[in-house]
Design an enzyme around this catalytic site. Structure first.
Site, PDB file in Angstrom:
ATOM      1  N   TYR A 196       0.820  -1.217   0.000  1.00  0.00           N
ATOM      2  CA  TYR A 196       0.000   0.000   0.000  1.00  0.00           C
ATOM      3  C   TYR A 196       0.854   1.268   0.000  1.00  0.00           C
ATOM      4  O   TYR A 196       0.599   2.184  -0.792  1.00  0.00           O
ATOM      5  CB  TYR A 196      -0.977  -0.006   1.177  1.00  0.00           C
ATOM      6  CG  TYR A 196      -2.316  -0.665   0.866  1.00  0.00           C
ATOM      7  CD1 TYR A 196      -2.397  -1.684  -0.068  1.00  0.00           C
ATOM      8  CD2 TYR A 196      -3.483  -0.265   1.507  1.00  0.00           C
ATOM      9  CE1 TYR A 196      -3.613  -2.300  -0.350  1.00  0.00           C
ATOM     10  CE2 TYR A 196      -4.705  -0.872   1.229  1.00  0.00           C
ATOM     11  CZ  TYR A 196      -4.765  -1.883   0.304  1.00  0.00           C
ATOM     12  OH  TYR A 196      -5.970  -2.474   0.011  1.00  0.00           O
ATOM     13  N   GLU A 203       1.694   6.300  -6.904  1.00  0.00           N
ATOM     14  CA  GLU A 203       0.566   7.002  -7.525  1.00  0.00           C
ATOM     15  C   GLU A 203       0.733   8.516  -7.387  1.00  0.00           C
ATOM     16  O   GLU A 203       0.538   9.273  -8.356  1.00  0.00           O
ATOM     17  CB  GLU A 203      -0.738   6.567  -6.854  1.00  0.00           C
ATOM     18  CG  GLU A 203      -1.152   5.133  -7.135  1.00  0.00           C
ATOM     19  CD  GLU A 203      -2.265   4.670  -6.216  1.00  0.00           C
ATOM     20  OE1 GLU A 203      -2.902   5.545  -5.576  1.00  0.00           O
ATOM     21  OE2 GLU A 203      -2.505   3.448  -6.126  1.00  0.00           O
TER      22      GLU A 203
END
Length: 274
Positions: A196, A203
């Site tokens: 994550y 991102e």
């Protein structure tokens, strides 16, 4: 609670969900294969923009403009970061995007699964997860060519794929009633600790690389889109914490001791776990 609800989905819906999850797991596994092939020096190339180009005449002009590749826009920070990372992480866009785009786009069906009551995943969480990735795939990566050579594009898609293969495989086996191996259950609810942060960080960096230079007051001439993207980058950290907290809760529920489920025990039904 009605007996229909307690029994879970109908046979047709269950078969559809098994198929959906199995195809998704296979698709993400293929993305991993394509990315690792680049590390081995093997490449394939395809352009999703060229593939969908014949459909442009049937789409509204505003949508076509939104999906059209944009002029190069980046900043010194992103350029410098990419320079240092290129020696360790190759660019994989040319070899992976033609597979990544449809596989990730297929995930949009997960929102419908929640709306139709096929699964019990929380709607807000599902919308945030799916929409944020679709924005990155179609609104950022496909529109901004400078992301195609970015090492953080590679770390982003690998983090996605390594998360999704165990997740979809877990759901497919759970729905099929064939038993989920304890190691797969552990992977489903443990790898997020590492993946994550890597995924969310990548991102944010991919989106940041499409924002114009801000040093020496150049932020004053930013476009509206630059400001919107800067705002999205700013909320990535609190957004990551929301998703992190959700997964830690689910991990305690499935793998925990006491109130949770002991490691290696039979996983809960797909309808009862996100």
């Amino acid at each position: 609670m009605s007996s229909t609800r307690s029994r879970g989905p109908s046979l047709a819906v269950r078969f559809y969900l098994i198929t959906f999850n199995a195809l998704s797991a296979a698709g993400w596994a293929y993305v991993i294969y394509l990315a690792l092939a680049v590390f081995r020096g093997q490449c394939a190339s395809s352009s999703v923009h060229d593939f969908f180009k014949p459909l442009a005449s049937y789409m509204p002009t505003s949508i076509v403009a939104l999906l059209t590749p944009q002029p190069k826009a980046t900043n010194n920070f992103s350029t410098t970061l990419a320079y240092f990372l290129h020696s360790y992480i190759p660019a994989t866009y040319e070899s992976t995007f033609f597979a990544l785009a449809p596989v990730q786009s297929l995930a949009a069906l997960e929102i419908l699964h929640v709306l139709f009551g096929f699964v019990r995943s929380p709607l807000p969480t599902t919308i945030v997860q799916v929409s944020s990735r679709l924005i990155l795939v179609w609104g950022i990566v496909e529109r901004f060519p400078n992301t195609h050579s970015s090492p953080v594009y590679t770390t982003m898609i690998l983090a996605w794929a390594l998360t999704e293969v165990p997740r979809y495989a877990y759901y497919a086996l759970s729905l099929a009633g064939s038993g989920v191996p304890s190691w797969l259950t552990w992977m489903r609810y443990s790898t997020f600790y590492v993946l994550y942060p890597i995924g969310a960080g990548s991102e944010a960096l991919v989106m940041l690389s499409t924002i114009s230079e801000w040093s020496n007051g150049k932020w004053a001439v930013w476009s509206t889109e630059d400001w919107v993207k800067a705002g999205l980058v700013a909320i990535w950290v609190p957004g990551l914490w929301v998703m992190y907290s959700h997964m830690m809760h689910m991990r305690r529920k499935v793998l925990g001791v006491g109130k949770g489920q002991k490691f290696g025990a039979k996983p809960k039904d797909r309808l009862k776990a996100e």
